[in-house]
Design an enzyme around this catalytic site. Structure first.
Site, mmCIF file in Angstrom:
data_model
loop_
_atom_site.group_PDB
_atom_site.id
_atom_site.type_symbol
_atom_site.label_atom_id
_atom_site.label_comp_id
_atom_site.label_asym_id
_atom_site.label_seq_id
_atom_site.Cartn_x
_atom_site.Cartn_y
_atom_site.Cartn_z
ATOM 1 N N GLY A 74 -4.654 1.210 -0.942
ATOM 2 C CA GLY A 74 -3.681 1.875 -0.071
ATOM 3 C C GLY A 74 -3.238 3.203 -0.647
ATOM 4 O O GLY A 74 -2.050 3.522 -0.694
ATOM 5 N N GLY A 117 1.810 7.832 1.033
ATOM 6 C CA GLY A 117 2.962 7.030 0.657
ATOM 7 C C GLY A 117 2.993 6.618 -0.802
ATOM 8 O O GLY A 117 2.707 7.407 -1.716
ATOM 9 N N ILE A 118 3.342 5.359 -1.041
ATOM 10 C CA ILE A 118 3.490 4.843 -2.398
ATOM 11 C C ILE A 118 2.177 4.930 -3.169
ATOM 12 O O ILE A 118 2.153 5.345 -4.333
ATOM 13 C CB ILE A 118 4.000 3.386 -2.363
ATOM 14 C CG1 ILE A 118 5.429 3.338 -1.803
ATOM 15 C CG2 ILE A 118 3.954 2.764 -3.754
ATOM 16 C CD1 ILE A 118 5.950 1.928 -1.565
ATOM 17 N N TYR A 160 5.830 -10.623 7.604
ATOM 18 C CA TYR A 160 5.855 -9.685 6.479
ATOM 19 C C TYR A 160 6.544 -10.318 5.271
ATOM 20 O O TYR A 160 6.043 -10.264 4.140
ATOM 21 C CB TYR A 160 6.568 -8.399 6.893
ATOM 22 C CG TYR A 160 6.661 -7.357 5.802
ATOM 23 C CD1 TYR A 160 5.559 -6.575 5.471
ATOM 24 C CD2 TYR A 160 7.851 -7.139 5.119
ATOM 25 C CE1 TYR A 160 5.634 -5.617 4.474
ATOM 26 C CE2 TYR A 160 7.944 -6.185 4.119
ATOM 27 C CZ TYR A 160 6.827 -5.419 3.800
ATOM 28 O OH TYR A 160 6.900 -4.477 2.812
#
Length: 243
Positions: free
Chosen positions: A9, A13-14, A153
């Site tokens: 990922g 973002g992160i 989630y």
């Protein structure tokens, strides 16, 4: 001495912030993303040029075991070793459990939880052979306390936390640390569905008075890497005092 890391990922973002932080520290990288191939490639080229490191990219569905396992094996072969594995890829969904389809549930599990098994299955033997390594899983505060309208989630992140604690016990005799970061509200695209007014109201609920920045999570990753291997099996909350 060569240092290497795999980050899932990583296109934004992160994950992107972590890639940038590790590149600055001289890590050679294998970066994964789902669909943002151009973004990932641009990031890889920028990091390689600025920090003179090797960066390998892999674009595909992290929930696909064949893709993830094969790509991790290729990354391990090219990097020669893996010192740090950061399982960051994930997705969120807001809504009532009764409105969620079975396919959506399966997709959440497949994206947020199963890849930890796929990546670790490849990387752990290499880490065991050299008796060192860091596995860092990006989790959420909702994995600790649960969130209404984010049942799936929350369930996956709770699984991430349990996976972290269990694997840490399994690998501690080999000097390998396994920890998770339970993120609070981070200013990323995952929160893009919120209106400016909703973001402002949410920030007011957080004792720190603001959203966390991706770069702050990246700094926590560096802190974990630099910590003694005796620090393992921990779910480290970074939520501005929210929970």
């Amino acid at each position: 001495m060569k240092k290497t890391a795999i980050i899932t990922g990583a296109s934004r973002g992160i994950g992107k912030a972590i890639a940038e932080a590790l590149a600055k520290e001289g890590y050679h990288l294998a970066l994964f993303c789902h669909k943002n191939k151009d973004l990932l490639q641009n990031l890889a080229e920028a990091l390689s040029n600025e920090y003179h490191i090797q960066v390998y990219t892999y674009c595909g569905d992290i929930a696909d075991s064949d893709f993830t396992i094969a790509s991790c094996k290729d990354a391990l072969e090219k990097l020669g070793q893996v010192d740090v594995l950061v399982n960051n890829a994930g997705k969120a969904s807001i809504g009532l459990l009764t409105d969620m389809s079975v396919d959506d549930w399966d997709s959440m599990i497949g994206t947020n939880l199963s890849p930890l098994f796929y990546t670790s299955k490849v990387v752990v033997p290499a880490m065991v052979s050299k008796k060192s390594g860091n596995i860092i899983n990006i989790s959420s505060m909702w994995g600790t306390v649960g969130a209404s309208c984010e049942v799936a989630y929350s369930a996956t992140k709770g699984g991430v936390n349990s996976f972290t604690k269990a694997l840490a016990k399994e690998l501690a005799p080999n000097g390998i640390s396994v920890n998770a970061i339970a993120c609070g509200v981070v200013d990323t695209d995952m929160n893009s569905q919120l209106s400016p007014e909703e973001k402002s109201e949410l920030a007011e609920e957080i004792p720190a008075g603001k959203f966390c920045l991706p770069e702050e999570i990246a700094q926590v990753v560096l802190s974990i890497i630099n910590a003694p291997s005796y620090m393992t099996g921990q779910i480290i909350g970074v939520d501005g005092g929210y929970i």
